[in-house]
Design a protein around this motif. Structure first.
Motif, PDB file in Angstrom:
ATOM      1  N   ILE A 133     -35.356  29.029  -9.926  1.00  0.00           N
ATOM      2  CA  ILE A 133     -34.373  28.449 -10.824  1.00  0.00           C
ATOM      3  C   ILE A 133     -33.578  27.349  -9.890  1.00  0.00           C
ATOM      4  O   ILE A 133     -33.716  27.160  -8.850  1.00  0.00           O
ATOM      5  CB  ILE A 133     -33.446  29.499 -11.096  1.00  0.00           C
ATOM      6  CG1 ILE A 133     -32.593  30.178 -10.047  1.00  0.00           C
ATOM      7  CG2 ILE A 133     -34.041  30.630 -11.925  1.00  0.00           C
ATOM      8  CD1 ILE A 133     -31.283  30.912 -10.303  1.00  0.00           C
ATOM      9  N   ASP A 134     -32.978  26.200 -10.868  1.00  0.00           N
ATOM     10  CA  ASP A 134     -32.132  25.522 -10.563  1.00  0.00           C
ATOM     11  C   ASP A 134     -30.780  26.035 -10.599  1.00  0.00           C
ATOM     12  O   ASP A 134     -30.416  26.441 -11.743  1.00  0.00           O
ATOM     13  CB  ASP A 134     -32.231  24.093 -11.188  1.00  0.00           C
ATOM     14  CG  ASP A 134     -31.226  23.082 -11.033  1.00  0.00           C
ATOM     15  OD1 ASP A 134     -30.147  23.611 -10.644  1.00  0.00           O
ATOM     16  OD2 ASP A 134     -31.157  22.131 -11.380  1.00  0.00           O
ATOM     17  N   VAL A 135     -30.013  26.736  -9.501  1.00  0.00           N
ATOM     18  CA  VAL A 135     -28.998  27.328  -9.685  1.00  0.00           C
ATOM     19  C   VAL A 135     -27.906  26.980 -10.461  1.00  0.00           C
ATOM     20  O   VAL A 135     -27.198  27.332 -11.258  1.00  0.00           O
ATOM     21  CB  VAL A 135     -28.438  27.809  -8.124  1.00  0.00           C
ATOM     22  CG1 VAL A 135     -27.145  28.779  -8.219  1.00  0.00           C
ATOM     23  CG2 VAL A 135     -29.552  28.585  -7.393  1.00  0.00           C
ATOM     24  N   GLY A 136     -27.584  25.447 -10.018  1.00  0.00           N
ATOM     25  CA  GLY A 136     -26.650  24.859 -10.691  1.00  0.00           C
ATOM     26  C   GLY A 136     -26.597  24.802 -12.111  1.00  0.00           C
ATOM     27  O   GLY A 136     -25.777  25.087 -13.188  1.00  0.00           O
ATOM     28  N   HIS A 137     -27.902  24.599 -12.571  1.00  0.00           N
ATOM     29  CA  HIS A 137     -28.188  24.446 -13.789  1.00  0.00           C
ATOM     30  C   HIS A 137     -28.126  25.594 -14.713  1.00  0.00           C
ATOM     31  O   HIS A 137     -27.362  25.770 -15.941  1.00  0.00           O
ATOM     32  CB  HIS A 137     -29.747  23.829 -14.416  1.00  0.00           C
ATOM     33  CG  HIS A 137     -30.070  23.950 -15.574  1.00  0.00           C
ATOM     34  ND1 HIS A 137     -29.664  23.092 -16.436  1.00  0.00           N
ATOM     35  CD2 HIS A 137     -31.045  24.931 -16.141  1.00  0.00           C
ATOM     36  CE1 HIS A 137     -30.243  23.338 -17.728  1.00  0.00           C
ATOM     37  NE2 HIS A 137     -30.909  24.436 -17.673  1.00  0.00           N
ATOM     38  N   GLU A 138     -28.536  26.830 -14.055  1.00  0.00           N
ATOM     39  CA  GLU A 138     -28.315  28.053 -14.659  1.00  0.00           C
ATOM     40  C   GLU A 138     -26.758  28.574 -14.924  1.00  0.00           C
ATOM     41  O   GLU A 138     -26.481  29.117 -15.892  1.00  0.00           O
ATOM     42  CB  GLU A 138     -29.175  29.253 -13.878  1.00  0.00           C
ATOM     43  CG  GLU A 138     -30.279  28.976 -13.867  1.00  0.00           C
ATOM     44  CD  GLU A 138     -31.451  28.858 -15.186  1.00  0.00           C
ATOM     45  OE1 GLU A 138     -30.627  29.435 -16.045  1.00  0.00           O
ATOM     46  OE2 GLU A 138     -32.294  28.326 -15.382  1.00  0.00           O
ATOM     47  N   MET A 139     -25.997  28.361 -13.849  1.00  0.00           N
ATOM     48  CA  MET A 139     -24.695  28.582 -13.564  1.00  0.00           C
ATOM     49  C   MET A 139     -23.868  27.764 -14.802  1.00  0.00           C
ATOM     50  O   MET A 139     -22.903  28.330 -15.567  1.00  0.00           O
ATOM     51  CB  MET A 139     -23.889  28.369 -12.320  1.00  0.00           C
ATOM     52  CG  MET A 139     -24.616  29.330 -11.458  1.00  0.00           C
ATOM     53  SD  MET A 139     -24.237  31.146 -11.791  1.00  0.00           S
ATOM     54  CE  MET A 139     -26.091  31.592 -12.296  1.00  0.00           C
ATOM     55  N   MET A 140     -24.188  26.503 -15.088  1.00  0.00           N
ATOM     56  CA  MET A 140     -23.603  25.689 -16.007  1.00  0.00           C
ATOM     57  C   MET A 140     -23.981  26.124 -17.489  1.00  0.00           C
ATOM     58  O   MET A 140     -23.174  26.487 -18.363  1.00  0.00           O
ATOM     59  CB  MET A 140     -24.306  24.303 -16.006  1.00  0.00           C
ATOM     60  CG  MET A 140     -23.831  23.669 -14.891  1.00  0.00           C
ATOM     61  SD  MET A 140     -22.205  22.942 -14.968  1.00  0.00           S
ATOM     62  CE  MET A 140     -22.086  22.098 -13.395  1.00  0.00           C
ATOM     63  N   THR A 141     -25.003  26.785 -17.681  1.00  0.00           N
ATOM     64  CA  THR A 141     -25.495  27.351 -19.054  1.00  0.00           C
ATOM     65  C   THR A 141     -24.667  28.645 -19.176  1.00  0.00           C
ATOM     66  O   THR A 141     -24.280  28.781 -20.528  1.00  0.00           O
ATOM     67  CB  THR A 141     -27.134  27.715 -18.947  1.00  0.00           C
ATOM     68  OG1 THR A 141     -27.956  26.416 -18.521  1.00  0.00           O
ATOM     69  CG2 THR A 141     -27.553  28.041 -20.292  1.00  0.00           C
ATOM     70  N   LEU A 142     -24.575  29.284 -18.059  1.00  0.00           N
ATOM     71  CA  LEU A 142     -23.614  30.673 -18.371  1.00  0.00           C
ATOM     72  C   LEU A 142     -22.367  30.091 -18.631  1.00  0.00           C
ATOM     73  O   LEU A 142     -22.028  30.912 -19.505  1.00  0.00           O
ATOM     74  CB  LEU A 142     -24.026  31.565 -17.063  1.00  0.00           C
ATOM     75  CG  LEU A 142     -23.265  32.854 -16.965  1.00  0.00           C
ATOM     76  CD1 LEU A 142     -23.356  33.628 -18.292  1.00  0.00           C
ATOM     77  CD2 LEU A 142     -23.400  33.431 -15.636  1.00  0.00           C
ATOM     78  N   THR A 143     -21.699  29.446 -17.798  1.00  0.00           N
ATOM     79  CA  THR A 143     -20.302  29.333 -17.969  1.00  0.00           C
ATOM     80  C   THR A 143     -20.069  28.649 -19.355  1.00  0.00           C
ATOM     81  O   THR A 143     -18.857  28.792 -20.142  1.00  0.00           O
ATOM     82  CB  THR A 143     -19.712  28.725 -16.951  1.00  0.00           C
ATOM     83  OG1 THR A 143     -20.160  27.516 -16.650  1.00  0.00           O
ATOM     84  CG2 THR A 143     -19.757  29.758 -15.757  1.00  0.00           C
ATOM     85  N   LEU A 144     -21.067  27.695 -19.861  1.00  0.00           N
ATOM     86  CA  LEU A 144     -20.997  27.154 -21.242  1.00  0.00           C
ATOM     87  C   LEU A 144     -20.628  28.127 -22.330  1.00  0.00           C
ATOM     88  O   LEU A 144     -20.127  27.995 -23.218  1.00  0.00           O
ATOM     89  CB  LEU A 144     -21.908  26.233 -21.187  1.00  0.00           C
ATOM     90  CG  LEU A 144     -21.907  25.358 -22.545  1.00  0.00           C
ATOM     91  CD1 LEU A 144     -20.651  24.084 -22.467  1.00  0.00           C
ATOM     92  CD2 LEU A 144     -23.092  24.554 -22.681  1.00  0.00           C
ATOM     93  N   ALA A 145     -21.733  29.172 -22.199  1.00  0.00           N
ATOM     94  CA  ALA A 145     -21.924  30.171 -23.148  1.00  0.00           C
ATOM     95  C   ALA A 145     -20.797  30.915 -23.160  1.00  0.00           C
ATOM     96  O   ALA A 145     -20.060  31.273 -24.506  1.00  0.00           O
ATOM     97  CB  ALA A 145     -23.123  31.041 -22.957  1.00  0.00           C
ATOM     98  N   ILE A 146     -20.057  31.283 -21.961  1.00  0.00           N
ATOM     99  CA  ILE A 146     -18.920  31.985 -22.019  1.00  0.00           C
ATOM    100  C   ILE A 146     -17.785  31.356 -22.576  1.00  0.00           C
ATOM    101  O   ILE A 146     -16.976  31.876 -23.500  1.00  0.00           O
ATOM    102  CB  ILE A 146     -18.599  32.517 -20.569  1.00  0.00           C
ATOM    103  CG1 ILE A 146     -19.611  33.593 -19.799  1.00  0.00           C
ATOM    104  CG2 ILE A 146     -17.140  33.118 -20.408  1.00  0.00           C
ATOM    105  CD1 ILE A 146     -19.417  33.769 -18.508  1.00  0.00           C
ATOM    106  N   VAL A 147     -17.752  30.201 -22.389  1.00  0.00           N
ATOM    107  CA  VAL A 147     -16.294  29.528 -22.706  1.00  0.00           C
ATOM    108  C   VAL A 147     -16.502  29.180 -24.284  1.00  0.00           C
ATOM    109  O   VAL A 147     -15.473  29.335 -25.038  1.00  0.00           O
ATOM    110  CB  VAL A 147     -15.966  27.946 -21.910  1.00  0.00           C
ATOM    111  CG1 VAL A 147     -16.929  27.007 -22.460  1.00  0.00           C
ATOM    112  CG2 VAL A 147     -14.550  27.689 -21.998  1.00  0.00           C
TER     113      VAL A 147
END
Ligand code: HEM
Length: 447
Positions: A133-147
């Motif tokens: 995985i691309d860690v940064g990309h996955e974390m962006m997707t996760l926090t975008l969903a949360i906000v």
């Protein structure tokens, strides 16, 4: 007492000043400036008088004691090309009113109701990850969903990719501006301007969909931030116009996910290069949570996870630079600072300062564990969320989210980073890794 002596100057090129250093090695430039004094004069062409402040008491003056004498600096104002007159960039009475309207969405009572969503979305996201995985990309997707779900009551999973790509483009644009010191009018159709405008249009498309959905939904039983902004009326009974709503939503959408995603990305990178800290964190998560989903009540027991997040924001504060413009003549640490001067404060620099932290460059989450360090540090030696009236409105939201998400990822995933040395830092609006951090993950099998 009349203050006349000017702050010391950092030597630079007679014409270009520190522009070339700023483009090539901004972090080296900051470190050199710190060695010169607590308030140092820099030379950035076209910016007017510019100062870097590393004296914690003087930072306190800028952010808290004389906060009303400052507005955001000129480079933060470039951001209005994206965020318009939203909370991050507005000023004065208008800003105060908008902050008051948004504040209830961040009250403790509301935050409690977001905790379960943060954990559910983290678990769902982790369950989809297997392989490289691309860690940064996955974390962006996760926090975008949360906000999107907590603040706007929306599901943006279908658009996560296009928002991520648009945001990368926006960051490239601002990095270009920072590197060259040139900000062309948006009406000049250069390739960079066109790409930037396309990116803003892609973000707007999602934001206007969220606004339309919220209008159709009405206030409902559990009003989210968007429905509260829609329902707000000023003294004359006027609702916020569509443009202002868009600006507030874009601001919260971006400020609310990019920074937390970076905190998680840097935390995962730091843990992967520090196996002992990671083993401790995993042991803590297992002891506190076992297999069940985390809840808010677990947070006080996840102390090492909390320390990791604090240490990650120390070494890699997502908001690495905070800028202000003096609105009147003012004194800082005994020096006169003229109205219209640009004043910069760098959490990145302060957080890596040997005056305040032992082994400042080492990742040592234990330093935060007892709470003693935070009690004894000068107020502005550690300030990842800024301070004073313009302190991050989402700071409690972000800490809660980062802790719950990190605990959930450690609980559910085995993780091996392929990144063994610290990646470079890209000093755009936020502090991003220069190249993607890659890792292999698989569902965790507990012994
Ligand atoms: C680790 C995560 C975060 C970090 C490090 C961070 C950092 C900051 C900092 C340093 C400021 C102050 C800037 C200044 O004084 O010029 C700020 C402002 C702001 N942040 Fe955050 N932030 C984070 C997460 C969030 C979240 C989750 C939200 C919303 C959901 C958010 C929304 C905002 C807004 C709206 C402002 C402007 C507030 C105002 O001027 O009234 N941030 N943030």
């Amino acid at each position: 007492m009349r203050v006349t002596q000017t702050p010391p100057k950092l030597p630079g090129h007679p014409l270009l000043g520190h522009l070339v250093h700023l483009a090539r090695d901004p972090f080296g430039l900051l470190e050199r400036a710190r060695a010169v004094g607590g308030v140092v004069q820099m030379h950035i062409p076209f910016a007017g008088p510019t100062y870097l402040v590393t004296d914690p008491d003087a930072i306190d003056v800028v952010l808290v004691k004389r906060a009303a004498a400052f507005h955001k600096d000129f480079s933060t104002r470039f951001l209005t090309r994206l965020t318009g007159n939203g909370l991050l960039t507005s000023e004065g009475k208008f800003w105060r009113r908008q902050r008051g309207l948004a504040q209830p969405a961040f009250h403790h009572k509301r935050l409690v109701s977001y905790g379960d969503t943060m954990v559910r979305l983290s678990r769902e996201h982790a369950a989809r990850l297997d392989g490289s995985i691309d860690v940064g990309h996955e974390m962006m997707t996760l926090t975008l969903a949360i906000v999107a779900e907590t603040l706007f009551g929306a599901d943006v999973s279908a658009e996560a990719h296009s928002v991520g790509a648009a945001l990368d483009e926006v960051m490239r644009y601002y990095l270009g501006v920072a590197n060259t010191g040139i900000l062309l009018p948006l009406s000049w159709p250069t390739p960079a301007t066109r790409r930037f405008l396309r990116a803003v249009a892609a973000i707007d498309e999602v934001v206007f969909r969220l606004i339309d959905e919220a209008k159709r939904r009405g206030e409902g039983e559990r009003p989210d931030l968007l429905s509260m902004l829609l329902a707000a009326r000023d003294e004359d009974g006027q609702a916020m116009d569509e443009r202002q709503l868009r600006d507030e939503v874009v601001t919260l959408f971006l400020a609310g996910h990019e920074t937390t995603a970076l905190t998680l990305t840097w935390s995962l990178f730091l843990l992967s290069t520090n196996p002992a800290a990671r083993a401790r964190a995993v042991a803590e998560v297992d002891a506190v949570l076992g297999d069940r989903p985390a809840t808010l009540d677990d947070l006080p027991k996840l102390r090492f996870v909390d320390a990791i997040v604090a240490e990650s924001m120390r070494l890699y504060p997502p908001a690495w630079m905070i800028g202000r413009e003096a609105q009147e003549d003012i004194e800082l640490a005994g020096f006169p600072i003229a109205a219209k001067s640009q004043v910069y404060l760098s959490p990145w620099l302060m957080h890596r300062d040997a005056r305040f932290f032992d082994e400042p460059l080492a990742f040592r989450p234990e330093r935060w564990e007892s709470g003693e360090l935070l009690r004894t540090l000068p107020r502005f030696a550690y300030f990842p969320f800024g301070g004073g009236p313009r302190i991050c409105i989402g700071n409690s939201f972000a800490k809660m989210e980062a802790n719950l998400a990190l605990a959930t990822l450690l609980q559910t995933l085995d993780y091996w980073s392929q990144q063994k040395v610290a990646p470079g830092m890209s000093p755009t609006v936020t502090l991003r890794p220069q190249n993607p951090i890659r890792a292999r993950v698989s569902p965790r099998r507990r012994q």
